[in-house]
Design a protein around this motif. Structure first.
Motif: not given
Length: 266
Positions: A79-88
């Motif tokens: 869950g926390s790692t996928t935030i990086g996808t949203a930001v990217s």
């Protein structure tokens, strides 16, 4: 070139671009990854004795609580790692990179596919890192000796499916956000939901009115299924609920993301 080879070629190129971007700018991934690692160490060494008394390990034996905690932290890592996808992907939108891709002779879906596959791979790599750090947990009490090879494969498949579902949702959040900061804020529930699931305490210890919320949100069925596969606990209805949540979020995230990506720029 026919449709399928073109899609595969362009998606591979976009995947390579996203992985290179993550390698050159690792700070975001490291920041997101440190959260579950620090929670693991915090709950083991600081709160472990107190929390284990409620789980059944006794005040002097943290092993049962460690075993209870690790599966939830693996899902929280995704869950926390996928935030990086949203930001990217939000950064790509704001900086005009996506608009540039739209003008090029490439398969349109490859931009999203590259982000999604890259996000899933980063999630899996993050889980591996947490598991490696979890070697500390193994040394201090976590055991999964009853799990068969098939159960480990099913557990890995569940983690990958869950990562795919959340990544599509994260892509939609990134595309719908006006800037990377808003994308990060919009994706915060992907970190907060595990905190109100059964990742840290059983649902029956929560207030009665809150138990259905914790029981049927996306993370709890996946966590309980992972516990059942790795620790031999009862899975019950959680298995099909976890798969249903993964498929439902993917079915929701894919058309949402593609619709946002294909809309005419203002």
């Amino acid at each position: 070139m026919s449709f399928l080879p073109l899609a595969v070629r362009d998606s591979s190129t976009m995947l390579r671009r996203n992985l290179l971007h993550a390698r050159r700018y690792p700070s975001l991934t490291l920041n997101l990854l440190l959260t579950p690692v620090m929670l693991l160490l915090l709950f083991v060494y600081i709160f472990g004795d107190v929390m284990s008394a409620g789980i059944g390990g006794g005040g002097a034996d943290r092993s049962e609580y460690i075993a209870y905690l690790v599966p939830g932290l693996l899902l929280m890592t995704i869950g926390s790692t996928t935030i990086g996808t949203a930001v990217s992907i939000s950064m790509d939108m704001v900086q005009g990179i996506v608009a540039r891709f739209r003008t090029m002779a490439i398969h349109r879906g490859s931009v999203l596919i590259g982000h999604v596959i890259g996000g899933v791979l980063q999630s899996i790599m993050s889980v591996v890192v947490v598991v490696v750090v979890g070697a500390v947990a193994v040394a201090i009490g976590f055991r999964s000796t009853d799990a068969t090879v098939l159960e480990w494969v099913l557990a890995f498949g569940l983690l990958a499916l869950f990562a795919l579902a959340l990544t599509w949702i994260a892509v939609g959040m990134g595309l719908s956000s006006p800037n990377p900061e808003a994308a990060s804020n919009m994706a915060m529930p992907l970190i907060l939901l595990p905190l109100i699931s059964t990742a840290f305490i059983p649902a029956e210890t929560m207030p009665g009115w809150f138990q259905p919320i914790a029981e049927y949100q996306p993370f709890t069925p996946a966590i309980e299924t992972l516990r059942g596969l790795l620790l031999g606990t009862e899975i019950g209805h959680h298995g099909w609920l976890a798969v249903a949540w993964c498929l439902g979020l993917t079915v929701l995230g894919y058309p949402w993301s593609t619709a946002l990506f294909n809309r005419d720029p203002k």
